[in-house]
Design a protein around this motif. Sequence first.
Motif, PDB file in Angstrom:
ATOM      1  N   HIS A  44      -2.661  36.120 -14.762  1.00 53.18           N
ATOM      2  CA  HIS A  44      -3.554  35.475 -16.161  1.00 53.18           C
ATOM      3  C   HIS A  44      -2.568  34.478 -16.642  1.00 53.18           C
ATOM      4  O   HIS A  44      -1.461  34.627 -16.819  1.00 53.18           O
ATOM      5  CB  HIS A  44      -3.922  36.571 -17.142  1.00 53.18           C
ATOM      6  N   SER A  45      -3.299  33.444 -17.367  1.00 53.54           N
ATOM      7  CA  SER A  45      -2.476  32.372 -17.805  1.00 53.54           C
ATOM      8  C   SER A  45      -3.591  31.748 -19.055  1.00 53.54           C
ATOM      9  O   SER A  45      -4.689  32.120 -19.195  1.00 53.54           O
ATOM     10  CB  SER A  45      -2.013  31.260 -17.039  1.00 53.54           C
ATOM     11  N   HIS A  46      -2.864  30.705 -19.650  1.00 54.34           N
ATOM     12  CA  HIS A  46      -3.754  29.947 -20.721  1.00 54.34           C
ATOM     13  C   HIS A  46      -3.611  28.410 -20.385  1.00 54.34           C
ATOM     14  O   HIS A  46      -2.834  28.147 -19.754  1.00 54.34           O
ATOM     15  CB  HIS A  46      -2.966  30.108 -22.024  1.00 54.34           C
ATOM     16  N   SER A  47      -4.811  27.860 -20.702  1.00 57.61           N
ATOM     17  CA  SER A  47      -4.759  26.539 -20.384  1.00 57.61           C
ATOM     18  C   SER A  47      -3.899  25.539 -20.950  1.00 57.61           C
ATOM     19  O   SER A  47      -3.559  24.618 -20.345  1.00 57.61           O
ATOM     20  CB  SER A  47      -6.447  26.110 -20.514  1.00 57.61           C
ATOM     21  N   SER A  59      -5.644  35.094 -22.322  1.00 57.01           N
ATOM     22  CA  SER A  59      -5.755  34.167 -21.237  1.00 57.01           C
ATOM     23  C   SER A  59      -7.112  33.750 -21.249  1.00 57.01           C
ATOM     24  O   SER A  59      -8.118  34.231 -21.691  1.00 57.01           O
ATOM     25  CB  SER A  59      -5.474  34.996 -19.806  1.00 57.01           C
ATOM     26  N   ASP A  60      -7.040  32.387 -20.898  1.00 56.88           N
ATOM     27  CA  ASP A  60      -8.550  31.877 -20.599  1.00 56.88           C
ATOM     28  C   ASP A  60      -8.411  31.310 -19.130  1.00 56.88           C
ATOM     29  O   ASP A  60      -9.587  30.700 -18.838  1.00 56.88           O
ATOM     30  CB  ASP A  60      -9.134  30.829 -21.754  1.00 56.88           C
ATOM     31  N   THR A  61      -7.442  31.292 -18.219  1.00 57.34           N
ATOM     32  CA  THR A  61      -7.184  30.698 -17.280  1.00 57.34           C
ATOM     33  C   THR A  61      -6.829  31.763 -16.286  1.00 57.34           C
ATOM     34  O   THR A  61      -6.031  32.676 -16.280  1.00 57.34           O
ATOM     35  CB  THR A  61      -6.038  29.677 -17.298  1.00 57.34           C
ATOM     36  N   LEU A  62      -7.247  31.475 -14.804  1.00 55.27           N
ATOM     37  CA  LEU A  62      -6.851  32.362 -13.699  1.00 55.27           C
ATOM     38  C   LEU A  62      -5.905  31.394 -13.003  1.00 55.27           C
ATOM     39  O   LEU A  62      -6.430  30.384 -12.599  1.00 55.27           O
ATOM     40  CB  LEU A  62      -8.002  32.913 -12.747  1.00 55.27           C
ATOM     41  N   PHE A  63      -4.667  31.686 -12.715  1.00 53.81           N
ATOM     42  CA  PHE A  63      -3.747  30.815 -11.974  1.00 53.81           C
ATOM     43  C   PHE A  63      -3.805  31.359 -10.692  1.00 53.81           C
ATOM     44  O   PHE A  63      -3.166  32.581 -10.387  1.00 53.81           O
ATOM     45  CB  PHE A  63      -2.501  30.619 -12.906  1.00 53.81           C
ATOM     46  N   ASP A  81     -14.935  36.028 -15.949  1.00 54.55           N
ATOM     47  CA  ASP A  81     -13.729  36.266 -17.153  1.00 54.55           C
ATOM     48  C   ASP A  81     -12.807  35.195 -17.615  1.00 54.55           C
ATOM     49  O   ASP A  81     -11.836  35.492 -18.444  1.00 54.55           O
ATOM     50  CB  ASP A  81     -12.803  37.364 -16.372  1.00 54.55           C
ATOM     51  N   TYR A  82     -12.920  33.930 -17.044  1.00 53.94           N
ATOM     52  CA  TYR A  82     -11.954  33.129 -17.217  1.00 53.94           C
ATOM     53  C   TYR A  82     -12.878  31.695 -17.356  1.00 53.94           C
ATOM     54  O   TYR A  82     -13.698  31.291 -16.630  1.00 53.94           O
ATOM     55  CB  TYR A  82     -11.137  32.637 -15.960  1.00 53.94           C
TER      56      TYR A  82
END
Length: 110
Positions: A44-47, A59-63, A81-82
């Motif tokens: 999980h990460s953030h843009s 998080s809003d990003t899947l890395f 979810d992302y």
Amino acid sequence: MNLHLATALTLYESNNIDLQSLIGWHLSYGVVLSTPKVFALCFHSHSDEPDKAVAFEHSDTLFVTMCCGDMLSGLQFFKDDYEYISFRRDFKESERTRLLGMEAFYSKLR
């Protein structure tokens, strides 16, 4: 053993990368996905900083650290979810992190 895990293990070992430690980190802080169609390690990460792990609720990003097999099959678990998907890509000896809209990326794979 999952065919895609075996492929990843062979590839990582041939490049002297410790896949077991990477799997351990993702089990603790991220996502390990293993199905008959795909083996993937994600977090999980953030843009704003897609290559930095954050708690799921921030998080809003899947890395995607690595994916072996059918990525479309794997993304079906996460697409709702992302907002974004991110991954690091080496192209022409230029390493860069890509950040794409999840829905657009998922649609391209279909």
